[in-house]
Design an enzyme around this catalytic site. Structure first.
Site, PDB file in Angstrom:
ATOM      1  N   THR A   1     -64.034 -15.353   0.043  1.00 46.74           N
ATOM      2  CA  THR A   1     -62.727 -14.683  -0.066  1.00 46.74           C
ATOM      3  C   THR A   1     -61.941 -15.053  -1.327  1.00 46.74           C
ATOM      4  O   THR A   1     -60.986 -14.375  -1.674  1.00 46.74           O
ATOM      5  CB  THR A   1     -61.839 -15.046   1.147  1.00 46.74           C
ATOM      6  OG1 THR A   1     -61.728 -16.472   1.189  1.00 46.74           O
ATOM      7  CG2 THR A   1     -62.402 -14.519   2.437  1.00 46.74           C
TER       8      THR A   1
ATOM      9  N   HIS B   1     -69.060 -24.913  -1.353  1.00 45.06           N
ATOM     10  CA  HIS B   1     -67.679 -24.696  -0.909  1.00 45.06           C
ATOM     11  C   HIS B   1     -67.680 -24.611   0.618  1.00 45.06           C
ATOM     12  O   HIS B   1     -68.562 -23.990   1.212  1.00 45.06           O
ATOM     13  CB  HIS B   1     -67.115 -23.408  -1.521  1.00 45.06           C
ATOM     14  CG  HIS B   1     -65.645 -23.246  -1.308  1.00 45.06           C
ATOM     15  ND1 HIS B   1     -65.111 -22.783  -0.118  1.00 45.06           N
ATOM     16  CD2 HIS B   1     -64.590 -23.533  -2.104  1.00 45.06           C
ATOM     17  CE1 HIS B   1     -63.791 -22.778  -0.219  1.00 45.06           C
ATOM     18  NE2 HIS B   1     -63.447 -23.224  -1.409  1.00 45.06           N
TER      19      HIS B   1
ATOM     20  N   CYS C   1     -50.462 -18.647   0.845  1.00 46.16           N
ATOM     21  CA  CYS C   1     -50.840 -17.361   1.430  1.00 46.16           C
ATOM     22  C   CYS C   1     -50.646 -17.465   2.938  1.00 46.16           C
ATOM     23  O   CYS C   1     -50.393 -18.555   3.481  1.00 46.16           O
ATOM     24  CB  CYS C   1     -52.300 -17.072   1.108  1.00 46.16           C
ATOM     25  SG  CYS C   1     -53.368 -18.356   1.779  1.00 46.16           S
TER      26      CYS C   1
ATOM     27  N   GLU D   1     -66.125 -22.855   2.677  1.00 43.22           N
ATOM     28  CA  GLU D   1     -66.170 -21.489   3.231  1.00 43.22           C
ATOM     29  C   GLU D   1     -67.606 -20.955   3.240  1.00 43.22           C
ATOM     30  O   GLU D   1     -68.022 -20.256   4.177  1.00 43.22           O
ATOM     31  CB  GLU D   1     -65.257 -20.561   2.422  1.00 43.22           C
ATOM     32  CG  GLU D   1     -65.156 -19.175   3.042  1.00 43.22           C
ATOM     33  CD  GLU D   1     -64.353 -18.194   2.208  1.00 43.22           C
ATOM     34  OE1 GLU D   1     -63.384 -18.599   1.531  1.00 43.22           O
ATOM     35  OE2 GLU D   1     -64.707 -17.010   2.228  1.00 43.22           O
TER      36      GLU D   1
ATOM     37  N   CYS E   1     -58.951 -19.124   8.626  1.00 37.90           N
ATOM     38  CA  CYS E   1     -58.146 -17.964   8.244  1.00 37.90           C
ATOM     39  C   CYS E   1     -58.774 -16.709   8.848  1.00 37.90           C
ATOM     40  O   CYS E   1     -59.987 -16.510   8.761  1.00 37.90           O
ATOM     41  CB  CYS E   1     -58.097 -17.842   6.720  1.00 37.90           C
ATOM     42  SG  CYS E   1     -57.258 -16.329   6.199  1.00 37.90           S
TER      43      CYS E   1
ATOM     44  N   HIS F   1     -56.855 -27.041   0.695  1.00 38.23           N
ATOM     45  CA  HIS F   1     -57.133 -27.875  -0.468  1.00 38.23           C
ATOM     46  C   HIS F   1     -55.852 -28.207  -1.227  1.00 38.23           C
ATOM     47  O   HIS F   1     -55.562 -27.625  -2.277  1.00 38.23           O
ATOM     48  CB  HIS F   1     -58.133 -27.170  -1.387  1.00 38.23           C
ATOM     49  CG  HIS F   1     -59.543 -27.242  -0.891  1.00 38.23           C
ATOM     50  ND1 HIS F   1     -60.482 -26.292  -1.168  1.00 38.23           N
ATOM     51  CD2 HIS F   1     -60.153 -28.174  -0.133  1.00 38.23           C
ATOM     52  CE1 HIS F   1     -61.624 -26.621  -0.596  1.00 38.23           C
ATOM     53  NE2 HIS F   1     -61.446 -27.760   0.045  1.00 38.23           N
TER      54      HIS F   1
END
Ligand code: SF4
Length: 325
Positions: free
Chosen positions: A178, A137, A25, A139, A109, A54
């Site tokens: 996300t 996680h 992405c 994030e 990001c 990852h």
């Protein structure tokens, strides 16, 4: 000596249906470029806090170029630059880097940063945040670290949504990680709205375009596949979700990191094999898997282009060549 005809056994036919979009992405592409540019700008070694994305293949390649991956900031020497991973970091991390006078580049990001800014605004408005995501996680850790402790609660499942305790009379809002399952998140949001009708939803979807497009692309091909291979790391949230999407549609799916992970007994002799890749898996690994399949099957490749992507994120100005000192 009489001529002996030698026949090569024919390989079984295999239709390989490749989902699109798949793989990298814009956020992963940007994070990798940031490490590469930092190596050009500062020379090796450049330290990177946590896996930049990852994917072991990506991390190993950057390591060969001179990146050093560490778990925490105190492993970074005072005189070397450090890059923060695409998943985002708690505010305490750049603060600690500043306090030590470290040079740092943030590869978070932009779509994760957008969630961070939303969280800050909601707290300024006096709201309590229910955050839909997966415990542990990076994030989630990064987003929780944007706001004061106790002002945000984690919701992982519909059961959590039904039971989570919130401060009395709290003005509530929800945000999400996300890289979640679009379908699971919709159910959790429904449960939250049923329990807290006044809860504030994000202005726009937090699940990013890349996550939802890759899940939609799997849904588009799953009905035609006997099995599906997902290329991605076992700790990659969006890759795991792709395998789940297929399994829920009744298509057996396996997550593999590389061609060497293929379980040929599991693959068997399908007429149509689906293939996709998570947002942190490079195309070179996709081709590696195709080559491995070609050694055992007479493969016909078909790309099922679901929704073309054109997203590009800007790089940090300080790393662009004409800005370099
Ligand atoms: S998966 Fe989405 S949020 Fe994560 S890096 Fe890619 S674009 Fe950004």
């Amino acid at each position: 000596m009489p001529y002996m005809a030698c026949t090569v056994p024919e390989l079984p036919q295999l239709r390989l249906l490749i989902a699109a979009p798949r793989g990298f992405c814009a956020g992963v592409d940007r994070a990798i470029q940031i490490v590469e540019l930092a190596l050009e700008r500062f020379g090796a070694p450049v330290y990177v806090r946590h896996e930049i994305v990852h994917n072991r293949f990506v991390v190993d390649r950057l390591r060969e170029l001179g990146a050093v991956f560490v778990d925490e900031l105190d492993e970074v020497p005072d005189d070397r630059p450090v890059v923060f991973s695409a998943h985002g970091v708690p505010k305490s991390v750049p603060s600690a880097a500043q306090a030590r006078g470290l040079t740092y580049v943030d590869a978070t990001c932009p779509l994760v940063s957008k969630v961070h800014r939303q969280a800050e605004r909601l707290i300024e408005e006096g709201r309590h945040i229910l955050f839909i995501g997966h415990a542990g996680h990076p994030e989630v850790i990064g987003t929780f670290g944007q706001v004061p402790k106790g002002s945000i609660s984690l919701v992982e499942t519909v059961e959590d949504a039904e039971q989570v305790s919130v401060p009395a009379e709290a003005n509530l809002a929800f945000l999400t990680q996300t890289t979640l399952s679009v379908d699971d998140t919709a159910q959790i949001v429904e449960a939250l709205k049923a329990r807290f009708p006044a809860i504030r939803a994000p202005r726009s979807e937090d699940i990013c375009y890349a996550t939802s497009n890759r899940q939609a692309a799997v849904k588009a091909i799953a009905g035609e596949c006997d099995r599906l291979l997902v290329i991605g790391a076992p700790n990659s949230s969006n890759s795991l979700r792709l395998a789940e999407v297929a399994e829920r549609m009744g298509v057996p799916a396996r997550l593999i990191e590389r061609a060497s992970d293929i379980d040929w007994d599991w693959v068997g002799q399908p007429a149509t094999l689906g293939r996709t890749a998570g947002a942190s898996a490079p195309e070179v690994l996709v081709r590696e898997v195709v080559d491995a399949l070609r050694s055992r099957f007479d493969v016909t490749e078909e790309i099922a282009d679901h929704s073309p992507e054109r997203m590009i994120f800007k790089l940090p100005r300080e790393l662009l060549p004409d800005r370099a000192a």
